[in-house]
Design a protein around this motif. Structure first.
Motif, PDB file in Angstrom:
ATOM      1  N   PRO A 287       0.822  -1.215   0.000  1.00 45.88           N
ATOM      2  CA  PRO A 287       0.000   0.000   0.000  1.00 45.88           C
ATOM      3  C   PRO A 287       0.858   1.267   0.000  1.00 45.88           C
ATOM      4  N   LEU A 288       0.319   2.313  -0.606  1.00 43.46           N
ATOM      5  CA  LEU A 288       0.965   3.621  -0.636  1.00 43.46           C
ATOM      6  C   LEU A 288      -0.059   4.692  -0.298  1.00 43.46           C
ATOM      7  N   SER A 289       0.438   5.805   0.205  1.00 45.74           N
ATOM      8  CA  SER A 289      -0.427   6.962   0.436  1.00 45.74           C
ATOM      9  C   SER A 289       0.109   8.143  -0.351  1.00 45.74           C
ATOM     10  N   THR A 290      -0.787   8.899  -0.933  1.00 45.49           N
ATOM     11  CA  THR A 290      -0.378  10.040  -1.746  1.00 45.49           C
ATOM     12  C   THR A 290      -0.221  11.300  -0.901  1.00 45.49           C
ATOM     13  N   ARG A 291       0.666  12.171  -1.358  1.00 44.75           N
ATOM     14  CA  ARG A 291       0.849  13.450  -0.670  1.00 44.75           C
ATOM     15  C   ARG A 291      -0.212  14.466  -1.097  1.00 44.75           C
ATOM     16  N   GLY A 292      -0.774  14.284  -2.295  1.00 41.38           N
ATOM     17  CA  GLY A 292      -1.857  15.161  -2.725  1.00 41.38           C
ATOM     18  C   GLY A 292      -1.488  16.182  -3.779  1.00 41.38           C
ATOM     19  N   TYR A 293      -0.272  16.136  -4.300  1.00 43.00           N
ATOM     20  CA  TYR A 293       0.144  17.118  -5.313  1.00 43.00           C
ATOM     21  C   TYR A 293      -0.748  17.043  -6.561  1.00 43.00           C
ATOM     22  N   ARG A 294      -0.995  15.840  -7.053  1.00 47.92           N
ATOM     23  CA  ARG A 294      -1.744  15.707  -8.306  1.00 47.92           C
ATOM     24  C   ARG A 294      -3.196  16.136  -8.131  1.00 47.92           C
ATOM     25  N   GLY A 315       1.300  17.710   6.360  1.00 53.56           N
ATOM     26  CA  GLY A 315       2.194  16.563   6.558  1.00 53.56           C
ATOM     27  C   GLY A 315       2.247  15.586   5.404  1.00 53.56           C
ATOM     28  N   GLY A 316       1.955  16.053   4.195  1.00 53.62           N
ATOM     29  CA  GLY A 316       2.029  15.174   3.028  1.00 53.62           C
ATOM     30  C   GLY A 316       1.009  14.059   3.059  1.00 53.62           C
ATOM     31  N   ASP A 317      -0.190  14.380   3.522  1.00 53.94           N
ATOM     32  CA  ASP A 317      -1.239  13.361   3.652  1.00 53.94           C
ATOM     33  C   ASP A 317      -2.534  13.895   3.013  1.00 53.94           C
ATOM     34  N   LEU A 318      -2.903  13.336   1.861  1.00 48.16           N
ATOM     35  CA  LEU A 318      -4.102  13.794   1.172  1.00 48.16           C
ATOM     36  C   LEU A 318      -5.342  13.648   2.043  1.00 48.16           C
TER      37      LEU A 318
END
Length: 361
Positions: A287-294, A315-318
């Motif tokens: 599993p991965l979590s996105t930072r939300g840039y896109r 904190g880089g958490d979408l």
């Protein structure tokens, strides 16, 4: 690879000088139609002047009529490095005879040796075969006719449209998974692979359009419409998932992807490792979590520095960004009340679209 990059750059510069619609190309086309042949050197620096003998000093601005008339003489026409001014015509070129050339005709052999010795762009127009050949360094490139280029460009455009549709589907699917925090390494790798394939066919189409000049304007407009925003989204993937991303490291990663052959690009595990997403037999299922840039890049008129501030603040958490209230968004540096409202509404709309899209999957 660096030498190949330099060759491609030099070739593109040469093609821009002789693309349809330019003065040089119009003159060369007139020479082709007259079946007189010609030899054109773009660059009148010391290396070129040292191998020139005889001819006539012209020192006039280049135009297609002058180029056509001067080509009726047997010698070479020497232009300045920008291809805008004629220095000499009917000149005899005397490059080193020991320079290897596989050309059989005298004009083309002289052209090849002159390019190899001086580094200038040398264009040979074949009288017998009605062909334009560009010599750069020790290599050459034969121009295709507009009809052939148009056919290739249209084929590439059709392929690009199909690739872009597939990439958009993958990006939409990824958005669904990102909002629900269900992304796996495999999902990210698929998007990266699709994005690289789009980039490669785009580069191929760009190369055709460069050779077509003004004749390729309509296809370029279609290409821009097809690829709109996809490049930005694909680029944002690296900021969302690679470790400690910055502009320099992302550009280096994209360069390494460009250098992969098709076999390595199709290897999902290899791509995952290249992205720095881990190792092991179960890598693709992690599993991965996105930072939300896109996702944030989809918010209208939201500058990249503000996107970065939002990601850093939460904190880089979408998931935290999506849950944030308008007041919490307003606390981020560079965001006022109007912008925080716009961001909040956009994220809600994107999530609603993702949920409706999930039903259709």
């Amino acid at each position: 690879m660096r030498m190949e990059d330099n060759w491609q750059k030099d070739l593109r510069n040469a093609l821009e000088l002789i693309a349809p619609g330019t003065v040089i190309r119009e003159g060369v086309e007139n020479i082709l139609r007259a079946h007189t042949g010609g030899l054109l050197v773009i660059g009148d620096g010391p290396d070129v002047r040292n191998i020139v003998e005889g001819g006539f000093l012209i020192n006039e601005e280049l135009n297609e009529a002058r180029l056509y008339e001067l080509a009726k003489m047997d010698g070479a026409i020497i232009l300045d490095e920008k291809g805008e001014h004629i220095w000499r015509a009917n000149a005899q070129l005397q490059p080193l005879s020991e320079l290897k050339s596989d050309e059989t005709g005298i004009r083309h052999r002289v052209a090849a040796r002159t390019a190899a010795q001086t580094g200038a762009i040398v264009i040979a127009v074949s009288q017998r075969r009605s062909m334009i050949t560009i010599y750069l360094g020790r290599r050459k490139f034969i121009l295709s006719d507009i009809g052939t280029l148009l056919m290739k460009a249209n084929q590439a455009l059709q392929t690009l449209e199909r690739y872009c549709q597939e990439l958009k589907k993958e990006l939409d699917n990824l958005s669904v998974l990102e909002f629900d925090d269900m992304v796996l390494v495999n999902d990210v790798v698929k998007v990266v692979q699709r994005g690289e394939r789009v980039k490669r066919i785009s580069n191929e189409l760009e190369f055709y359009l460069l050779q077509m000049g003004e004749d390729g304007k309509l296809i370029r407009m279609q290409m821009d419409e097809v690829t709109s925003d996809l490049g930005t989204e694909s680029h944002s993937i690296f900021f969302d998932y690679t470790e400690n991303p910055d502009k320099k490291s992302v550009l280096e990663l994209e360069r390494r992807l460009e250098e992969l052959d098709d076999e390595d690009l199709m290897d999902k595990t290899y791509i995952a490792k290249l992205l720095g997403l881990g190792t092991g037999s179960d890598l693709l299922e992690r599993p991965l979590s996105t930072r939300g840039y896109r996702i944030l890049s989809r918010v209208p008129r939201l500058p990249a520095p503000i996107i970065h501030n939002i990601v850093e603040y939460f904190g880089g958490d979408l998931q935290q960004i999506v849950k944030a209230s308008i007041e919490e968004l307003d606390d981020v540096e560079g965001i006022g009340t109007v912008r925080s409202n716009a961001i909040h509404r956009s994220l809600l709309r994107q999530r609603e679209y993702a949920n409706s899209h999930l039903v259709k999957l």
